[in-house]
Design a protein around this motif. Structure first.
Motif, PDB file in Angstrom:
ATOM      1  N   CYS A   1       0.822  -1.212   0.000  1.00 46.16           N
ATOM      2  CA  CYS A   1       0.000   0.000   0.000  1.00 46.16           C
ATOM      3  C   CYS A   1       0.853   1.259   0.000  1.00 46.16           C
ATOM      4  CB  CYS A   1      -0.937   0.007   1.208  1.00 46.16           C
ATOM      5  SG  CYS A   1      -2.361  -1.079   1.059  1.00 46.16           S
ATOM      6  N   MET A   2       1.908   1.258   0.806  1.00 46.51           N
ATOM      7  CA  MET A   2       2.750   2.437   0.892  1.00 46.51           C
ATOM      8  C   MET A   2       3.542   2.664  -0.390  1.00 46.51           C
ATOM      9  SD  MET A   2       1.990   3.926   3.675  1.00 46.51           S
ATOM     10  CE  MET A   2       0.327   3.247   3.491  1.00 46.51           C
ATOM     11  N   GLU A   3       4.035   1.581  -0.991  1.00 48.74           N
ATOM     12  CA  GLU A   3       4.762   1.735  -2.252  1.00 48.74           C
ATOM     13  C   GLU A   3       3.835   2.254  -3.342  1.00 48.74           C
ATOM     14  OE1 GLU A   3       7.872   1.652  -3.066  1.00 48.74           O
ATOM     15  OE2 GLU A   3       8.610   1.076  -1.081  1.00 48.74           O
ATOM     16  N   ALA A   4       2.601   1.747  -3.371  1.00 49.27           N
ATOM     17  CA  ALA A   4       1.624   2.232  -4.346  1.00 49.27           C
ATOM     18  C   ALA A   4       1.300   3.700  -4.108  1.00 49.27           C
ATOM     19  CB  ALA A   4       0.353   1.387  -4.280  1.00 49.27           C
ATOM     20  N   THR A   5       1.215   4.086  -2.841  1.00 51.17           N
ATOM     21  CA  THR A   5       0.927   5.477  -2.492  1.00 51.17           C
ATOM     22  C   THR A   5       2.062   6.397  -2.919  1.00 51.17           C
ATOM     23  OG1 THR A   5      -0.451   4.831  -0.604  1.00 51.17           O
ATOM     24  CG2 THR A   5       0.474   7.053  -0.577  1.00 51.17           C
ATOM     25  N   LEU A   6       3.297   6.009  -2.621  1.00 51.99           N
ATOM     26  CA  LEU A   6       4.449   6.824  -3.001  1.00 51.99           C
ATOM     27  C   LEU A   6       4.555   6.939  -4.522  1.00 51.99           C
ATOM     28  CD1 LEU A   6       7.126   5.551  -0.444  1.00 51.99           C
ATOM     29  CD2 LEU A   6       5.846   7.696  -0.375  1.00 51.99           C
ATOM     30  N   SER A   7       4.230   5.851  -5.211  1.00 51.91           N
ATOM     31  CA  SER A   7       4.249   5.886  -6.674  1.00 51.91           C
ATOM     32  C   SER A   7       3.183   6.840  -7.208  1.00 51.91           C
ATOM     33  CB  SER A   7       4.014   4.477  -7.222  1.00 51.91           C
ATOM     34  OG  SER A   7       3.956   4.490  -8.635  1.00 51.91           O
ATOM     35  N   LEU A   8       1.991   6.790  -6.620  1.00 50.98           N
ATOM     36  CA  LEU A   8       0.927   7.697  -7.042  1.00 50.98           C
ATOM     37  C   LEU A   8       1.334   9.147  -6.840  1.00 50.98           C
ATOM     38  CD1 LEU A   8      -1.976   8.382  -7.927  1.00 50.98           C
ATOM     39  CD2 LEU A   8      -2.659   8.094  -5.525  1.00 50.98           C
ATOM     40  N   ILE A   9       1.913   9.460  -5.697  1.00 53.56           N
ATOM     41  CA  ILE A   9       2.348  10.830  -5.418  1.00 53.56           C
ATOM     42  C   ILE A   9       3.329  11.300  -6.490  1.00 53.56           C
ATOM     43  CG2 ILE A   9       3.659  12.288  -3.823  1.00 53.56           C
ATOM     44  CD1 ILE A   9       2.572  10.504  -1.551  1.00 53.56           C
ATOM     45  N   LYS A  10       4.318  10.460  -6.795  1.00 53.71           N
ATOM     46  CA  LYS A  10       5.335  10.819  -7.778  1.00 53.71           C
ATOM     47  C   LYS A  10       4.721  11.013  -9.161  1.00 53.71           C
ATOM     48  CE  LYS A  10       9.778   9.206  -9.621  1.00 53.71           C
ATOM     49  NZ  LYS A  10      10.818   8.124  -9.547  1.00 53.71           N
ATOM     50  N   GLN A  11       3.854  10.090  -9.572  1.00 54.65           N
ATOM     51  CA  GLN A  11       3.234  10.184 -10.895  1.00 54.65           C
ATOM     52  C   GLN A  11       2.309  11.392 -10.991  1.00 54.65           C
ATOM     53  OE1 GLN A  11       1.546   6.255 -10.648  1.00 54.65           O
ATOM     54  NE2 GLN A  11       3.043   5.385 -12.060  1.00 54.65           N
ATOM     55  N   ARG A  12       1.571  11.622  -9.929  1.00 50.37           N
ATOM     56  CA  ARG A  12       0.635  12.753  -9.936  1.00 50.37           C
ATOM     57  C   ARG A  12       1.389  14.079  -9.979  1.00 50.37           C
ATOM     58  NH1 ARG A  12      -3.187  14.784  -5.580  1.00 50.37           N
ATOM     59  NH2 ARG A  12      -5.014  15.544  -6.703  1.00 50.37           N
ATOM     60  N   GLN A  13       2.487  14.173  -9.249  1.00 49.49           N
ATOM     61  CA  GLN A  13       3.285  15.393  -9.280  1.00 49.49           C
ATOM     62  C   GLN A  13       3.883  15.618 -10.663  1.00 49.49           C
ATOM     63  OE1 GLN A  13       4.409  15.402  -4.535  1.00 49.49           O
ATOM     64  NE2 GLN A  13       6.069  15.291  -5.975  1.00 49.49           N
ATOM     65  N   ARG A  14       4.264  14.542 -11.331  1.00 47.89           N
ATOM     66  CA  ARG A  14       4.784  14.670 -12.688  1.00 47.89           C
ATOM     67  C   ARG A  14       3.709  15.240 -13.614  1.00 47.89           C
ATOM     68  NH1 ARG A  14       3.930  11.306 -16.633  1.00 47.89           N
ATOM     69  NH2 ARG A  14       3.364   9.589 -15.223  1.00 47.89           N
ATOM     70  N   ARG A  15       2.490  14.758 -13.463  1.00 49.58           N
ATOM     71  CA  ARG A  15       1.389  15.262 -14.290  1.00 49.58           C
ATOM     72  C   ARG A  15       1.081  16.724 -13.963  1.00 49.58           C
ATOM     73  NH1 ARG A  15      -1.249  11.529 -17.291  1.00 49.58           N
ATOM     74  NH2 ARG A  15      -0.892   9.318 -16.791  1.00 49.58           N
ATOM     75  N   MET A  16       1.114  17.064 -12.691  1.00 50.11           N
ATOM     76  CA  MET A  16       0.862  18.456 -12.288  1.00 50.11           C
ATOM     77  C   MET A  16       1.932  19.375 -12.874  1.00 50.11           C
ATOM     78  SD  MET A  16      -0.110  17.933  -8.287  1.00 50.11           S
ATOM     79  CE  MET A  16      -1.730  17.358  -7.746  1.00 50.11           C
ATOM     80  N   ARG A  17       3.179  18.954 -12.764  1.00 53.96           N
ATOM     81  CA  ARG A  17       4.289  19.761 -13.274  1.00 53.96           C
ATOM     82  C   ARG A  17       4.166  19.959 -14.778  1.00 53.96           C
ATOM     83  NH1 ARG A  17       7.869  16.909 -11.032  1.00 53.96           N
ATOM     84  NH2 ARG A  17       8.503  15.625 -12.824  1.00 53.96           N
ATOM     85  N   ALA A  18       3.785  18.902 -15.493  1.00 59.62           N
ATOM     86  CA  ALA A  18       3.616  19.000 -16.941  1.00 59.62           C
ATOM     87  C   ALA A  18       2.458  19.916 -17.296  1.00 59.62           C
ATOM     88  CB  ALA A  18       3.402  17.606 -17.526  1.00 59.62           C
ATOM     89  N   TRP A  19       1.373  19.843 -16.514  1.00 64.48           N
ATOM     90  CA  TRP A  19       0.225  20.704 -16.796  1.00 64.48           C
ATOM     91  C   TRP A  19       0.581  22.174 -16.571  1.00 64.48           C
ATOM     92  CZ3 TRP A  19      -2.736  24.194 -14.023  1.00 64.48           C
ATOM     93  CH2 TRP A  19      -3.918  24.616 -14.637  1.00 64.48           C
ATOM     94  N   ILE A  20       1.303  22.452 -15.494  1.00 69.25           N
ATOM     95  CA  ILE A  20       1.730  23.823 -15.214  1.00 69.25           C
ATOM     96  C   ILE A  20       2.613  24.342 -16.346  1.00 69.25           C
ATOM     97  CG2 ILE A  20       3.194  25.241 -13.722  1.00 69.25           C
ATOM     98  CD1 ILE A  20       0.565  24.712 -12.409  1.00 69.25           C
ATOM     99  N   ALA A  21       3.575  23.522 -16.791  1.00 72.79           N
ATOM    100  CA  ALA A  21       4.480  23.939 -17.852  1.00 72.79           C
ATOM    101  C   ALA A  21       3.714  24.182 -19.152  1.00 72.79           C
ATOM    102  CB  ALA A  21       5.564  22.880 -18.055  1.00 72.79           C
ATOM    103  N   ASN A  22       2.756  23.324 -19.460  1.00 73.41           N
ATOM    104  CA  ASN A  22       1.974  23.464 -20.683  1.00 73.41           C
ATOM    105  C   ASN A  22       1.091  24.708 -20.637  1.00 73.41           C
ATOM    106  OD1 ASN A  22       0.948  22.301 -23.276  1.00 73.41           O
ATOM    107  ND2 ASN A  22      -0.978  22.286 -22.117  1.00 73.41           N
ATOM    108  N   THR A  23       0.558  25.004 -19.455  1.00 69.39           N
ATOM    109  CA  THR A  23      -0.289  26.186 -19.303  1.00 69.39           C
ATOM    110  C   THR A  23       0.511  27.471 -19.482  1.00 69.39           C
ATOM    111  OG1 THR A  23      -1.730  25.000 -17.760  1.00 69.39           O
ATOM    112  CG2 THR A  23      -1.861  27.401 -17.741  1.00 69.39           C
ATOM    113  N   ALA A  24       1.765  27.430 -19.027  1.00 68.52           N
ATOM    114  CA  ALA A  24       2.609  28.627 -19.102  1.00 68.52           C
ATOM    115  C   ALA A  24       3.200  28.840 -20.489  1.00 68.52           C
ATOM    116  CB  ALA A  24       3.733  28.529 -18.078  1.00 68.52           C
TER     117      ALA A  24
END
Length: 250
Positions: free
Chosen positions: A226-249
């Motif tokens: 569960c914890m490994e899946a959670t840490l993976s989700l956090i990392k993947q979600r942050q990558r998507r957020m970062r990409a969305w911010i960059a694309n918006t800018a």
């Protein structure tokens, strides 16, 4: 020359951001987290409407507020979508599993930084209690797990009432109605890595037993999974957020 990318550090730990002297709460106290929420979620909906969040000048006037086309205001609050269960005193199997972790595992899982990939906003109002976040944290079949919460939301969009959060999600139907289906909700909040590519199924941390058991891990292996899946989700979600911010800018 393209516009500068907004100030956005997906690795920033909100618990270090102007904490209160007693009972610190990043969801209430961190101005950086509030700003990131406003930046990430103020954007067009598929319907053509804009989900524009306003941050009142003083916190007693609200955390973030969305004003709909009719002029009605809807208050949103911030909370974590992750939990390491370090403060939980039961069930016994969970407590025993955490106690049995190695020192390296405890370092990795028990106190990870509270970064933007761990956060979510939920609609809150006094007349509808429990709130979504309260229910997902207190109902044992969910046990604060985002994968199980997302499955309840998927069933809500399918018109199914066979989930532990069915009553609460129905009470907050106006929030979910903003999104034209489960796929838009998932995409809007960057949860694509928690579902299959066709948006038909949720990727569970451990296999779902149709909510017939508590959502908390029962063994050391389950806890680690569960914890490994959670840490993976956090990392993947942050990558998507970062990409969305960059694309918006751009």
């Amino acid at each position: 020359m393209p516009p500068a990318e907004p100030d956005f550090d997906d690795g920033f730990n909100f618990e270090t951001d102007q904490p209160r002297a007693t009972r610190p709460d990043a969801d209430s106290d961190s101005p950086t987290l509030r700003r990131y929420h406003q930046l990430l979620w103020s954007k067009p909906l598929r319907s053509g409407n804009v989900f524009a969040l306003e941050a009142p000048a003083t916190r007693r006037e609200g955390y973030l507020i969305y004003t709909d086309a009719s002029g009605d205001q809807h208050w949103f609050g911030s909370d974590a979508i992750t939990n390491s269960y370090t403060g939980w005193l039961r069930p016994k199997a969970l407590v025993d599993s955490i106690a049995a972790l190695s020192s390296e595992q405890k370092t990795r899982y028990l106190n990870p930084p509270y970064t933007v990939g761990s956060t979510m906003i939920w609609l809150v109002r006094p007349k509808d209690r429990p709130t979504i976040n309260q229910a997902r944290g207190t109902r044992s079949a969910i046990a604060d797990r985002m994968d199980l919460t997302l499955e309840c939301i998927r069933r809500h969009y399918q018109g199914q009432e066979d989930s532990p959060l069915a009553d609460v999600l129905a009470a907050y139907e106006d929030f979910f109605a903003l999104f034209e289906g489960f796929d838009e909700f998932v995409t809007f909040f960057h949860f694509q890595d928690l579902v299959t590519p066709d948006y038909e199924k949720v990727r569970f941390y451990v296999p779902l037993e149709d909510f017939a058991r508590t959502g908390t891990p029962r063994t050391v292996d389950e806890y680690v999974t569960c914890m490994e899946a959670t840490l993976s989700l956090i990392k993947q979600r942050q990558r998507r957020m970062r990409a969305w911010i960059a694309n918006t800018a751009s």
